[in-house]
Design an enzyme around this catalytic site. Structure first.
Site, mmCIF file in Angstrom:
data_model
loop_
_atom_site.group_PDB
_atom_site.id
_atom_site.type_symbol
_atom_site.label_atom_id
_atom_site.label_comp_id
_atom_site.label_asym_id
_atom_site.label_seq_id
_atom_site.Cartn_x
_atom_site.Cartn_y
_atom_site.Cartn_z
ATOM 1 N N SER A 20 -0.324 9.307 0.631
ATOM 2 C CA SER A 20 0.328 10.448 0.590
ATOM 3 C C SER A 20 1.665 10.719 1.376
ATOM 4 C CB SER A 20 -0.445 11.771 0.643
ATOM 5 O OG SER A 20 -1.721 11.618 0.159
ATOM 6 N N ASP A 51 -14.340 6.325 12.399
ATOM 7 C CA ASP A 51 -14.450 6.460 11.098
ATOM 8 C C ASP A 51 -14.524 4.820 10.325
ATOM 9 O OD1 ASP A 51 -13.943 7.302 8.441
ATOM 10 O OD2 ASP A 51 -11.537 7.233 8.452
ATOM 11 N N LYS A 84 4.402 -0.069 8.439
ATOM 12 C CA LYS A 84 3.902 1.374 7.953
ATOM 13 C C LYS A 84 5.187 2.053 8.159
ATOM 14 C CE LYS A 84 -0.348 2.978 8.735
ATOM 15 N NZ LYS A 84 -1.418 3.546 9.113
ATOM 16 N N GLY A 100 0.852 -1.323 0.109
ATOM 17 C CA GLY A 100 0.133 0.102 -0.075
ATOM 18 C C GLY A 100 1.034 1.157 -0.088
ATOM 19 N N LYS A 101 0.328 2.396 -0.482
ATOM 20 C CA LYS A 101 1.153 3.637 -0.728
ATOM 21 C C LYS A 101 -0.003 4.677 -0.420
ATOM 22 C CE LYS A 101 4.434 6.173 -3.374
ATOM 23 N NZ LYS A 101 3.700 7.526 -3.425
#
Length: 426
Positions: free
Chosen positions: A30, A140, A49, A27-28
């Site tokens: 900003s 969220d 991460k 995953g990537k």
């Protein structure tokens, strides 16, 4: 480098590259990337991460918040946190690796049967029941923030905007979440409690049934105006009565009448329709087959550059950093300093105070206009939307309304002066 102080004791003397081996990028976002990795000592698979704190200066408090909340949680329904390491300006956050992808991933090959949906919702409810018992609010909840292990275990993730309850409610003006899933009381910036998560769960239930939340075809800003004003969404279509009743119970606009997570675990949709979590491996296998056929190569998120294929050809899960409205630093409730840090937390970013004209000019003017419209039999909906726009603008840029008013006054003065000058020369 003041913004790094809050992370000063994140094992800063230990080189994380000696402790962990990075494998495939999964995953990537900003400001960071997520890798599948190996703990060199235990040989356990982990998620790593890596965030560049120099580039993510505006996200520092969210990162601290996530570390703080995760480090305080001990539940099989919450993503496990193993520690964090600071190397130069790069923060390594080591977390449990969940190779089954997100609930959002599992929706991509097609609709889910109610048995799958009920089972996923049951596990989310167990996570919420734990969080709420610890006086924490996720804020969220949505399919993208629900991750699965390869064995079908379901866990809540992404605690960057989680809140800590003080007394029984979170104070006003704490405006966070993702618009489509946001509870009416959060949008209106009223005081709210853990029942805001129950509303988001109801929207997530519709998302799991339909593939997307209600109003997904509208601009998010428009949705923020509609949610408090309109009737609650309902689950339409050929779904069972218990499922529709479950959604209806979650989406009561009055949070006082929404059931708790513990109560919803006893709802007949949950008690009658669920199976063991190992049953969810069928969905994970379906998603992997769908992906191996060449589907889903493009990222569905504008804010993410997802590398879905592992380098060895294995189909890995997609981890995303979905767009979420974050609280501004001055309204942060539970400012999380770095775990085990004995030094002062990171210096807060100085923020301009909220515009005074909101109370002295904007609200009184809109109040007068709405009263006139009501007396003439007109609708005040457009006026309410415009008034709300000022509040939303202040959340992202405190003081902007005062600047606007100053600029408007200057323009009016220049225009008035120009007209007077033309009149005097005639």
């Amino acid at each position: 480098m003041a913004h790094l102080r809050g992370f000063a004791h994140q094992h800063s003397r230990v080189d994380p590259e000696e402790l962990f081996t990075k494998l495939d990028r999964i995953g990537k976002g900003s400001f960071g990337e997520v890798y599948k990795g190996i703990d060199n000592h235990t040989k356990e698979v982990v998620a790593i991460k890596i965030i560049d704190l120099e580039e993510a200066e505006d996200e520092i408090e969210d990162i601290q918040q996530e570390i703080t909340v995760l480090s305080q949680c001990d539940s099989p329904y919450i993503t496990r946190y193993f520690g964090s390491y600071l190397k130069s300006t790069k923060l390594w956050i080591i977390m449990e690796y969940l190779g089954g992808g997100s609930a959002l991933d599992l929706l991509k090959p097609g609709p889910l049967e109610e048995t799958y949906i009920a089972t996923i919702l049951r596990e989310i409810l167990k996570g919420l029941d734990y969080l709420h018992s610890e006086r924490k609010i996720h804020r969220d909840i949505k399919a993208a923030n629900v991750l699965l292990s390869e064995q079908g275990d379901v866990k809540l993730a992404d605690f960057g905007v989680a809140g800590q309850l003080t007394d029984t409610q979170i104070k006003r003006n704490t405006f966070v979440g993702t618009p489509f899933w946001m509870a009416p009381e959060v949008i209106k910036q009223s005081a709210y409690d853990f029942k805001a998560d129950i509303w988001s769960l109801g929207i997530t239930a519709i998302e799991l049934a339909k593939g997307e939340p209600p109003n997904s075809d509208l601009h998010p800003m428009r949705v923020l105006f509609l949610i408090p004003k309109n009737n609650p969404p309902t689950l339409e279509g050929h779904h069972s009565k218990p499922f529709k009743e479950f959604v209806e119970a979650c989406l009561n606009k009055d949070p006082r009448f929404r059931p708790t997570a513990k109560e919803l675990l006893k709802h007949k949709f949950i008690t009658r329709y669920t199976k063991k979590t190992s049953f969810l491996t069928e969905l994970i296998d379906r998603y992997k087959r769908w992906k191996s056929e060449g589907h889903g190569e493009e990222s569905s998120s504008e804010d993410s550059d997802i590398d879905g294929e592992a380098e060895d050809g294995e189909q890995g899960p997609i981890w995303t950093f979905p767009p979420t409205i974050r609280p501004s630093p001055h309204s942060k409730l539970h400012k999380g300093t770095a775990l085990h840090s004995s030094q002062k937390p990171a210096e807060p970013i100085k923020r301009q105070p909220r515009s005074q004209c909101l109370s002295t000019l904007v609200r009184p003017v809109f109040g007068e206009l709405k009263e006139k419209h009501k007396q003439s039999g007109g609708s005040v909906g457009a006026l309410e939307e415009l008034e709300n726009a000022f509040s939303l603008a202040e959340e992202s840029c405190p003081g902007i309304s005062d600047k606007l008013m100053v600029h408007l006054v200057e323009r009016v003065q220049r225009f008035s002066h120009s007209r007077n000058h033309l009149t005097s020369t005639r």
